[in-house]
Design an enzyme around this catalytic site. Structure first.
Site, PDB file in Angstrom:
ATOM      1  N   HIS A 144       0.796  -1.238   0.000  1.00 44.31           N
ATOM      2  CA  HIS A 144       0.000   0.000   0.000  1.00 44.31           C
ATOM      3  C   HIS A 144       0.818   1.273   0.000  1.00 44.31           C
ATOM      4  O   HIS A 144       0.246   2.360  -0.055  1.00 44.31           O
ATOM      5  CB  HIS A 144      -0.929   0.036   1.211  1.00 44.31           C
ATOM      6  N   LYS A 204      -9.035  14.065   3.794  1.00 46.36           N
ATOM      7  CA  LYS A 204      -8.190  12.868   3.818  1.00 46.36           C
ATOM      8  C   LYS A 204      -7.266  13.017   5.018  1.00 46.36           C
ATOM      9  O   LYS A 204      -7.243  14.063   5.649  1.00 46.36           O
ATOM     10  CB  LYS A 204      -7.382  12.742   2.526  1.00 46.36           C
ATOM     11  N   ARG A 205      -6.506  11.974   5.355  1.00 49.29           N
ATOM     12  CA  ARG A 205      -5.520  12.121   6.418  1.00 49.29           C
ATOM     13  C   ARG A 205      -4.612  13.306   6.111  1.00 49.29           C
ATOM     14  O   ARG A 205      -4.313  13.592   4.951  1.00 49.29           O
ATOM     15  CB  ARG A 205      -4.684  10.839   6.531  1.00 49.29           C
ATOM     16  N   LYS A 219       0.438  14.577   1.012  1.00 41.62           N
ATOM     17  CA  LYS A 219      -0.884  14.869   0.449  1.00 41.62           C
ATOM     18  C   LYS A 219      -1.055  16.363   0.180  1.00 41.62           C
ATOM     19  O   LYS A 219      -1.985  16.780  -0.497  1.00 41.62           O
ATOM     20  CB  LYS A 219      -1.978  14.346   1.369  1.00 41.62           C
ATOM     21  N   THR A 263      -8.588   6.637  -2.800  1.00 49.33           N
ATOM     22  CA  THR A 263      -9.935   6.180  -3.093  1.00 49.33           C
ATOM     23  C   THR A 263     -10.914   7.331  -2.892  1.00 49.33           C
ATOM     24  O   THR A 263     -12.001   7.336  -3.463  1.00 49.33           O
ATOM     25  CB  THR A 263     -10.363   4.996  -2.201  1.00 49.33           C
ATOM     26  N   LYS A 309     -14.477   8.472  -4.967  1.00 56.02           N
ATOM     27  CA  LYS A 309     -15.791   8.794  -4.389  1.00 56.02           C
ATOM     28  C   LYS A 309     -16.265  10.158  -4.874  1.00 56.02           C
ATOM     29  O   LYS A 309     -17.447  10.344  -5.208  1.00 56.02           O
ATOM     30  CB  LYS A 309     -15.706   8.824  -2.852  1.00 56.02           C
TER      31      LYS A 309
HETATM   32  C1  LIG Z   1     -12.108   7.223   1.390  1.00 54.92           C
HETATM   33  C2  LIG Z   1     -11.654   7.608   2.744  1.00 54.92           C
HETATM   34  C3  LIG Z   1     -10.290   7.804   3.001  1.00 54.92           C
HETATM   35  C4  LIG Z   1      -9.249   7.717   1.917  1.00 54.92           C
HETATM   36  O1  LIG Z   1      -9.113   8.992   1.325  1.00 54.92           O
HETATM   37  P1  LIG Z   1      -7.903   9.359   0.352  1.00 54.92           P
HETATM   38  O2  LIG Z   1      -8.285  10.681  -0.181  1.00 54.92           O
HETATM   39  O3  LIG Z   1      -7.869   8.297  -0.700  1.00 54.92           O
HETATM   40  O4  LIG Z   1      -6.674   9.387   1.185  1.00 54.92           O
HETATM   41  C5  LIG Z   1      -9.906   8.164   4.277  1.00 54.92           C
HETATM   42  N1  LIG Z   1     -10.807   8.306   5.271  1.00 54.92           N
HETATM   43  C6  LIG Z   1     -12.124   8.146   5.053  1.00 54.92           C
HETATM   44  C7  LIG Z   1     -13.064   8.339   6.183  1.00 54.92           C
HETATM   45  C8  LIG Z   1     -12.599   7.781   3.796  1.00 54.92           C
HETATM   46  O5  LIG Z   1     -13.908   7.600   3.612  1.00 54.92           O
END
Ligand SMILES: *Cc1c(COP(=O)(O)O)cnc(C)c1O
Length: 826
Positions: A372, A563-564, A569, A671, A675
């Site tokens: 990952h 995101k984190r 990022k 991911t 979304k």
């Molecule tokens: C989808 C999701 C992530 C992953 O987000 P990235 O932008 O791909 O890092 C992290 N936390 C939550 C709560 C999510 O739903």
């Protein structure tokens, strides 16, 4: 005969007498649960009680299908997929379950009869936050997708008593509070005390004579019990259900009565506390290694319990373990369960008497491993000393595997000393450490990356030499997200609109979503599409108003990065752009600026100083900009606390712009990007992770790519190019950085962000200065596009229409076909 068939006539099972699913029946059953499981009358019931009772009534329907699916899998002898993951970031389950069962309207009506609103009931369920971010959410999407596709799957993980911490912002800074999702009980899980296994730690390894051959016997100094907690996972249309089995730790002796009776009341509970500590709390470490002993205990604990369970089930249905790989595929989600490779060898050889070579074949044919991350700070290694003390037999086995691999590399491939050092399971350069990535790689038949770019970089970097040794082992499996949660449930308005346009068929065959593409040219459809987006933006604006007392204009662009929080990022790049825009709006009131709202959310690892500073900065910048009358509401900045799955479900459908701006080469897949785009947001992003595949599927006119590419980043880093030149050449960037560094946004502590800014001016490791201009220009291009709403909406519709490939169903289909060699049990 199965248990179901033996049940007396009249017992309600799916087989003998299908359950009725009308509102009357549901109302009656919910009230039954309220009465007999909770002990309340409808008058006395609080909303929480309704939530629990509704979950129980829904669960009965899942269990019907669960028993049927389990029987089908057993009887068909279908191969099982075991997904070992330290994290499952599930979120809430009630709406998911009701929706997948197709009972949304009936349950709404049933509760409505008692004046109870389903939407409010759903809000009371705590998020099951047993994960940090993308990796854990992927595991949750995969579980739902396997159930929807009818692939017989078992998720194996840890039942953390406290999931991912709750984030509050106090005086601008992140504060971590304990999360207590189990406080009011968990209606979804079924505890199985009978399904428990002993897990050992420490102690000694001895050899005994076994018919003239030495046999190793591990005598652990410490033993704890792993107890199974099962949550059924129901797939789309309720057609199949799988199991998520999470392990809780218990002491073998809950209380040492001798100690208690002699007055040592604390000592009497010591063992119990020590055991239960293993599954007490999730480590909040995302993309960096949490190197504490307790973490290794957690990893071994759930790996060993899962393998013992898999072996027990196999031996109940088969004569021996030689055909294990025909019946089970075990996927290692990252290296957290990589110790499984050594543990399965131990169980096969030491416990079940298989010879080493046969056991190694079974092991390699059973496991596959998903990588990952390529970030060096995230690659798991453990000090040999610690490993040896905690898992002495597994350490011996790792040495034996290592010797075998190295011998092969020397004799078959003529590897050099340097190449041998690179593939070795032991890192000799940093005080002797066990490399979990290498262990997972050599113990697996297939190793996969999670996007095309990531997989190629894996071959060139972390696994360069192992890839040379085993050139056919690495594959790509680009991530996906489940459209049930991330479209049907989170965006019912859009789902209905799509159904109106192309019919309901896409719900069962998601590729048909592509049929929406031609509606991008239909002006009246575009208007309805924009109207749905507008309602979703109003819903988010209401949430922000309620939680933060900041009012947002739903007609402004909602530009969102959630995101984190991590340097790679680049939330910092986004904030700097906000500051530059702020300064430009002030300097040029005559320009017709496009109103924009920048929304941030995300958690920082508690020990990650820079990430916490970025959160602090977002808050500081927000306060100054939002209250400056000169900005005239043309720009707002918002940081929404406590990002989690449930918040994501409200945010994703409300975005106009999705920020996917990681330094190229560092985001494995992402991911969140999927979304957002599925819900019609336009992506501004770098050529990183799955953004690359999104570009391919969306077409370059429908995604906004900017900045350095992965090879250019690597090249600049290799040359040691810093940020100085780029900063001095770009007045907007320079001015924004000066403002941040000099305390314009933090008058109470002017030096607060000095080091954050210096890092951009000096080393610019994350290419913020290098990418700023391209980022700024692309944002202004989006501003201009916003004024051509027909064009914007057309692109937005095409994003939704062209994202079908990013369904987790496609991803799981590829895993099943290429890696697991498993299919549906039906
Ligand atoms: C989808 C999701 C992530 C992953 O987000 P990235 O932008 O791909 O890092 C992290 N936390 C939550 C709560 C999510 O739903």
């Amino acid at each position: 005969m199965s248990a179901i068939a033996k049940m007396p006539n009249g017992t309600r099972t799916l087989k003998s007498e299908p359950r009725r699913n009308d509102a009357d029946t549901l109302a009656q059953e919910i009230v039954e649960k309220l009465t007999y499981a909770i002990g309340k009358t409808t008058d006395a019931a609080r909303l929480h009680d309704w939530e629990y009772a509704t979950a129980l009534a829904v669960r009965d329907r899942i269990i019907d299908q669960w028993l049927t699916s389990n029987r089908q899998t057993r009887e068909s002898g279908a191969k099982r997929v075991c997904y070992l993951s330290m994290e499952f970031l599930i979120g809430r389950l009630l709406r998911d379950a009701i929706s997948n069962l197709g009972l949304t309207e009936q349950v709404r009506e049933a509760l409505g009869r008692y004046g109870v609103e389903l939407d409010l009931v759903e809000l009371l369920e705590p998020d099951a936050a047993l994960g940090n971010g993308g990796l854990g959410r992927l595991a949750a999407c995969f579980m739902e997708s396997m159930a929807s596709l009818g692939v017989p799957g078992f998720g194996y993980g840890i039942r953390y008593e406290h999931g991912f911490f709750r984030q509050e912002i106090v005086d601008g800074a992140q504060v971590e509070l304990p999360e207590t999702w189990l406080q009011h009980g968990n209606p979804w899980e079924i505890e199985r005390q009978e399904r428990s296994f002993e897990i050992g730690f420490g102690g000694k390894v001895t050899t005994v004579d076994d018919n003239g051959k030495p046999r190793f016997v591990w005598r652990p100094a410490e033993r704890v019990l792993a107890v199974a907690y099962d949550t059924p996972v129901i797939g789309w249309r309720g057609a199949h259900a799988n199991t998520l089995r999470l392990w809780g730790a218990q002491a073998l002796d809950p209380i040492l009565l001798d100690a208690f009776n002699s007055g040592d009341h604390v000592g009497a509970l010591l063992e119990s506390n020590r055991a239960e500590a293993i599954t007490r709390v999730l480590y909040p470490a995302d993309s960096h290694q949490a190197g504490q002993e307790l973490r290794l205990r957690q990893e071994y604990f759930f790996s060993s319990a899962s393998l013992q369970d898999i072996i027990r089930r196999h031996l109940a249905l088969n004569d021996d373990l030689t055909n294990l790989a025909d019946k089970v595929a075990i996927q290692l989600n990252d290296t957290h369960p990589a110790v499984s490779v050594a543990e399965l060898m131990r169980l096969l050889v030491d416990v079940h008497g298989m010879d080493w070579d046969a056991a190694w074949t079974v092991t390699r044919e059973t496991f596959s491993y998903t990588n990952h991350t390529l970030l060096p700070e995230a690659l798991e290694t453990w000090p040999v000393q610690l490993f040896e003390r905690l898992l002495p037999r597994q350490m011996q086995i790792i040495y034996a595997i290592n010797a075998q691999i190295i011998q092969g590399a020397r004799s078959e491939r003529d590897f050099s000393g340097e190449e041998i050092a690179a593939i070795s399971l032991i890192d000799e350069n940093n005080g002797r450490r066990v490399r979990m990535g290498q262990l997972a790689f050599v113990g697996s038949h297939t190793v996969n990356g999670v996007s095309g770019l990531h997989t190629e970089l894996m071959k060139e970097t972390v696994f360069h030499d192992l890839h040379k040794l085993y050139p056919d082992r690495i594959q790509n499996k680009t991530n996906g997200v489940t459209p049930r949660r991330w479209l049907f449930q989170s965006n019912p308005g859009l789902t209905d609109l799509v159904s109106d346009a192309i019919g309901e068929g896409f719900k069962d065959d998601f590729n048909r979503l592509g049929e929406l593409d031609r509606f991008a040219e239909d002006a009246s459809f575009r208007e309805r599409f924009a109207a749905v987006k507008r309602v979703n933006k109003e819903r988010l604006a209401t949430l922000v108003e309620e939680r933060l007392a900041i009012s947002l204009d739903p007609d402004a662009i909602f530009d969102i990065q959630v995101k984190r929080i991590h340097e790679y990022k680049r939330q910092f790049l986004n904030i700097i752009e906000a500051v530059a825009l702020y300064e430009q709006i002030r300097a040029h009131p005559e320009i017709d600026w496009t109103p924009r709202v920048k929304i941030f959310a995300g958690k920082a690892a508690p020990s990650y100083v820079q990430a916490k500073q970025i959160i602090h900065l977002a808050g500081d910048v927000s306060r100054v900009i939002n209250s400056d009358p000169a900005v005239r509401n043309l720009l707002k900045v918002v940081f929404v606390p406590n990002y989690n799955v449930s918040l994501a479900e409200i945010i994703m459908p409300a975005a106009d712009i999705s920020e996917q701006i990681s330094t190229a080469g560092l985001e494995a897949s992402g991911t969140g990007n999927m979304k957002f785009a599925l819900n019609g947001a336009l992506t501004i992003g770098t050529l990183d992770g799955a953004n690359v595949e999104m570009l391919e599927h969306l077409g370059e006119e429908n995604i906004f790519i900017f900045g350095l590419k992965a090879d250019e980043v690597a090249e600049r880093r290799a040359r040691g190019v810093g940020g100085q030149e780029a900063v001095s050449e770009q007045p907007l960037l320079r001015s924004a950085l000066d403002s941040i560094a000099s305390g314009v946004f933090s008058p109470d502590a002017p030096g607060r962000y000095a080091s954050l800014v210096d890092a951009v001016r000096d080393r610019d490791w994350w290419m913020i200065a290098a990418d700023f201009r391209a980022y700024w220009d692309t944002q202004r291009q989006l501003d201009a596009l916003w004024t051509d709403r027909a064009r914007w909406d057309e692109i937005s519709v095409r994003n939704t229409a062209r994202m079908a490939w990013f369904s987790a169903d496609r991803t799981i289909g590829e895993y099943a076909r290429d890696i697991w060699r498993a299919g549906p049990s039906r």
